[in-house]
Scaffold this motif. Structure first.
Motif, PDB file in Angstrom:
ATOM      1  N   CYS A 167      15.126  -5.994  -7.647  1.00  0.00           N
ATOM      2  CA  CYS A 167      16.325  -6.416  -6.583  1.00  0.00           C
ATOM      3  C   CYS A 167      15.737  -6.862  -5.381  1.00  0.00           C
ATOM      4  O   CYS A 167      16.584  -6.163  -4.322  1.00  0.00           O
ATOM      5  CB  CYS A 167      17.362  -5.317  -6.588  1.00  0.00           C
ATOM      6  SG  CYS A 167      18.227  -4.822  -8.193  1.00  0.00           S
TER       7      CYS A 167
ATOM      8  N   ASN B 291      16.815  -4.242   0.641  1.00  0.00           N
ATOM      9  CA  ASN B 291      15.613  -5.359   0.924  1.00  0.00           C
ATOM     10  C   ASN B 291      15.053  -5.118   2.323  1.00  0.00           C
ATOM     11  O   ASN B 291      13.874  -5.409   2.439  1.00  0.00           O
ATOM     12  CB  ASN B 291      16.471  -6.659   0.858  1.00  0.00           C
ATOM     13  CG  ASN B 291      16.646  -7.226  -0.524  1.00  0.00           C
ATOM     14  OD1 ASN B 291      15.820  -7.983  -1.017  1.00  0.00           O
ATOM     15  ND2 ASN B 291      17.603  -6.862  -1.192  1.00  0.00           N
TER      16      ASN B 291
ATOM     17  N   CYS C 215      11.880 -14.715  -5.761  1.00  0.00           N
ATOM     18  CA  CYS C 215      12.835 -13.503  -5.906  1.00  0.00           C
ATOM     19  C   CYS C 215      12.200 -12.509  -7.006  1.00  0.00           C
ATOM     20  O   CYS C 215      11.743 -12.836  -8.084  1.00  0.00           O
ATOM     21  CB  CYS C 215      14.174 -13.827  -6.437  1.00  0.00           C
ATOM     22  SG  CYS C 215      15.093 -14.678  -5.494  1.00  0.00           S
ATOM     23  N   GLN C 216      12.369 -11.104  -7.002  1.00  0.00           N
ATOM     24  CA  GLN C 216      11.737 -10.243  -7.448  1.00  0.00           C
ATOM     25  C   GLN C 216      13.149  -9.296  -8.237  1.00  0.00           C
ATOM     26  O   GLN C 216      13.434  -8.411  -7.502  1.00  0.00           O
ATOM     27  CB  GLN C 216      10.816  -9.318  -7.013  1.00  0.00           C
ATOM     28  CG  GLN C 216       9.517  -9.926  -6.393  1.00  0.00           C
ATOM     29  CD  GLN C 216       8.777  -9.056  -5.491  1.00  0.00           C
ATOM     30  OE1 GLN C 216       8.618  -7.709  -6.040  1.00  0.00           O
ATOM     31  NE2 GLN C 216       8.197  -9.092  -4.222  1.00  0.00           N
ATOM     32  N   TRP C 217      13.522  -9.964  -9.473  1.00  0.00           N
ATOM     33  CA  TRP C 217      14.940  -9.533  -9.970  1.00  0.00           C
ATOM     34  C   TRP C 217      14.746  -8.024 -10.404  1.00  0.00           C
ATOM     35  O   TRP C 217      15.538  -7.349 -10.212  1.00  0.00           O
ATOM     36  CB  TRP C 217      15.130 -10.506 -11.049  1.00  0.00           C
ATOM     37  CG  TRP C 217      15.557 -11.706 -10.545  1.00  0.00           C
ATOM     38  CD1 TRP C 217      14.697 -12.885 -10.744  1.00  0.00           C
ATOM     39  CD2 TRP C 217      16.404 -12.422  -9.629  1.00  0.00           C
ATOM     40  NE1 TRP C 217      15.103 -14.036 -10.279  1.00  0.00           N
ATOM     41  CE2 TRP C 217      16.268 -13.717  -9.345  1.00  0.00           C
ATOM     42  CE3 TRP C 217      17.439 -11.843  -9.101  1.00  0.00           C
ATOM     43  CZ2 TRP C 217      17.210 -14.558  -8.639  1.00  0.00           C
ATOM     44  CZ3 TRP C 217      18.419 -12.627  -8.157  1.00  0.00           C
ATOM     45  CH2 TRP C 217      18.296 -13.999  -8.106  1.00  0.00           C
TER      46      TRP C 217
END
Length: 420
Positions: A396, A201, A391-393
Motif C-alpha cells: 500500500c 506512506n 506503486c507497491q500495491w
C-alpha cells in the motif's frame, strides 16, 4: 782545452759528480696529538668555529695534552657553561646557529626546537585528534539526509485535497440541514482510511525504497549495455583516495560518516535552526564518499563507481552509536574531548550522541546506477533522472523517487569484510 766535470761534497764527506740539487721544501709533518674534546662549544672547535665567523679561544694550561691523553677539564661541559677565556662573538646576517651536545647543527638556540623540547616519547599528540580534510575528488554529502520524495505531481495532490475538503463540507452541510448526525459520521468513516493511507506512506517511504532496492534483481556486468540501469552487488575496494572515519579512525573506507546529535528538551539549546523541542537534532556532520571499485558477484568483472567529484550519492548505511553522553553520565573520554576541540564544539551540559558509519574495503555492497563503457573501462555513474520505485500495491505504498547513485550495505559490516 779541457772541461772540468763539476762535483760537490755531500754532508757525510763523500764527493760525487754533478751539481748539487736545489733544496726542496719539506712536507709539513702532522703532530701526533689528539683532538681536543670541546663538549659542543663552537668557539673551541677550531675549523668548525671559522665556518661561523667565531674566533677560537686561547687554549689554557688545563687544556694541554701530555703523551696523547685527553684531559676532562672545564672544556667538556654543556653548551650554556660560561667560558671566561672566549672572545666576543660576531653577529652574522642570520640567526646564530647553535651546536647541540649531540653535534647536530640547528637553526636556533638549544631548547627552541624538537631537540630541546621536554615532551617524551609516547606523549605525542595522537592522530585521532586531527581533522581529516579532503579535496574536490571526494564528495562531501553534508548534513542533509537522503531525500526520498513521492513520484506524484503536485496537481494530482492538490486536486485530491480539494475533493476531500469538498466531500467533508457537503457532508457537514447535509448533516446540519437534515439534522442527522449519521451523515457526518459516515463521511468521517470514509475519510479515516484515506488519512491512514497518507500517514502510512509518509512514515514508510524510506523503508519502501529500501524494499524496492532489495527486491531489484542483480544484473550481470558482462552482458550489461551502455546506458542500462543496473544493480550490482559485490566486494568493494578503495580507489585512488581511501577515506578514514573521523572518530574511530577506521582505515581504508569508501564511505565514512560521523554525526553529532543533541537532544533538546523544553527550552534547551537548539543544535540547528530546524531543531524542534523534545527531539534529537544534528549539531555537526561529516559525510564523505569517493570513487571506488566493485567486483561483481555474477560475472566477476570489476567496475569503477563514480561517486566522487561532487556526484549525487544516496547512501543507506546504518550508523552505530560510539559515544553516549547523558545527564547522569558526564565523564567524557579524552579522545572525545579532543574531537570536540578540533571542531570548535563546546562540551557543556548537553545531552549528546555521536554516531559513526562507514563502508570499509572488502565489504559487500549493492550499487544502483547507469553503466558506462569508455575505452575498455567499465563504470557505474549516477543516473541523470530520478529513479522511481513505482506503486507497491502489496505494501500500500505510492511511487517514491530518489536522485543519484543508491549505495546500500549490510548492517553487520565487520562480519562481511574480506581482506583485500
Amino acid at each position: 782545452m779541457g772541461s772540468r766535470i763539476p762535483s760537490h761534497q755531500l754532508s757525510n764527506g763523500l764527493y760525487v759528480s754533478g751539481r748539487p740539487e736545489n733544496p726542496k721544501e719539506r712536507a709539513p709533518t702532522m703532530a701526533s696529538r689528539s683532538v681536543i674534546y670541546t663538549g659542543g662549544d663552537v668557539k673551541k672547535s677550531g675549523e668548525l668555529g671559522k665556518m661561523f665567523d667565531i674566533p677560537p679561544s686561547r687554549p689554557s694550561s688545563s687544556s694541554q695534552h701530555n703523551s696523547g691523553s685527553v684531559r676532562s677539564g672545564p672544556n667538556s661541559g654543556p653548551m650554556n657553561r660560561p667560558n671566561s677565556g672566549s672572545g666576543p662573538i660576531k653577529k652574522t646576517s642570520g640567526p646564530l646557529t647553535a651546536l647541540a651536545p649531540t653535534g647536530l647543527i640547528t637553526s636556533g638556540p638549544i631548547g627552541s626546537g624538537p631537540l630541546g623540547s621536554t615532551r617524551r616519547s609516547g606523549q605525542l599528540e595522537p592522530m585521532g585528534s586531527m581533522k581529516a580534510t579532503y579535496g574536490s575528488a571526494v564528495t562531501n554529502l553534508g548534513p542533509q539526509k537522503v531525500r526520498v520524495g513521492f513520484r506524484v505531481s503536485r496537481c494530482v495532490v492538490y486536486s485530491f485535497l480539494g475533493l476531500v475538503l469538498m466531500f467533508l463540507a457537503v457532508a457537514v452541510f447535509l448533516g446540519v440541514v437534515m439534522k442527522k448526525v449519521v451523515i457526518i459520521l459516515v463521511a468521517a468513516g470514509l475519510l479515516v482510511p484515506v488519512v491512514a493511507a497518507c500517514l502510512w506512506n509518509l512514515c514508510l517511504k524510506r523503508k519502501g525504497l529500501l524494499g524496492f532496492v532489495k527486491s531489484y534483481p542483480d544484473a550481470e556486468l558482462r552482458g550489461a549495455t551502455d546506458g542500462q540501469y543496473v544493480k550490482v552487488t559485490g566486494v568493494v575496494t578503495c580507489g585512488s583516495i581511501p577515506l578514514e572515519s573521523s572518530y574511530q579512525r577506521q582505515p581504508r573506507c569508501v564511505y565514512v560518516s560521523t554525526e553529532l546529535y543533541e537532544y533538546r528538551g523544553w527550552g534547551g539549546k537548539s543544535a540547528n535552526p530546524e531543531h524542534r523541542f523534545f527531539s534529537w537534532g544534528i549539531r555537526h556532520s561529516e559525510k564523505y564518499v569517493a570513487d571506488f571499485y566493485i567486483s561483481d558477484f555474477q560475472s566477476g568483472l570489476r567496475a569503477l563507481v563514480k561517486a566522487g567529484y561532487g556526484a549525487k550519492v544516496c547512501p543507506f548505511v546504518k550508523p552505530s552509536t560510539v559515544v553516549e553522553v547523558t545527564k547522569e553520565n558526564r565523564d567524557l573520554s579524552p579522545s572525545f574531548l579532543r574531537w570536540l576541540a578540533d571542531r570548535s564544539l563546546s562540551s557543556d551540559d548537553r545531552v549528546m550522541r555521536l554516531k559513526e558509519g562507514h563502508i570499509r574495503e572488502g565489504s559487500t555492497v549493492s550499487v544502483m546506477g547507469v553503466v558506462r563503457r569508455h575505452d575498455n573501462v567499465l563504470m557505474i555513474v549516477p543516473p541523470s533522472d530520478p529513479v522511481s520505485t513505482g506503486c507497491q500495491w502489496a505494501r500500500c505504498l505510492l511511487p517514491t523517487y530518489v536522485e543519484g547513485l543508491i549505495l546500500t550495505c549490510e548492517e553487520n559490516q565487520d562480519a562481511d569484510v574480506v581482506n583485500v
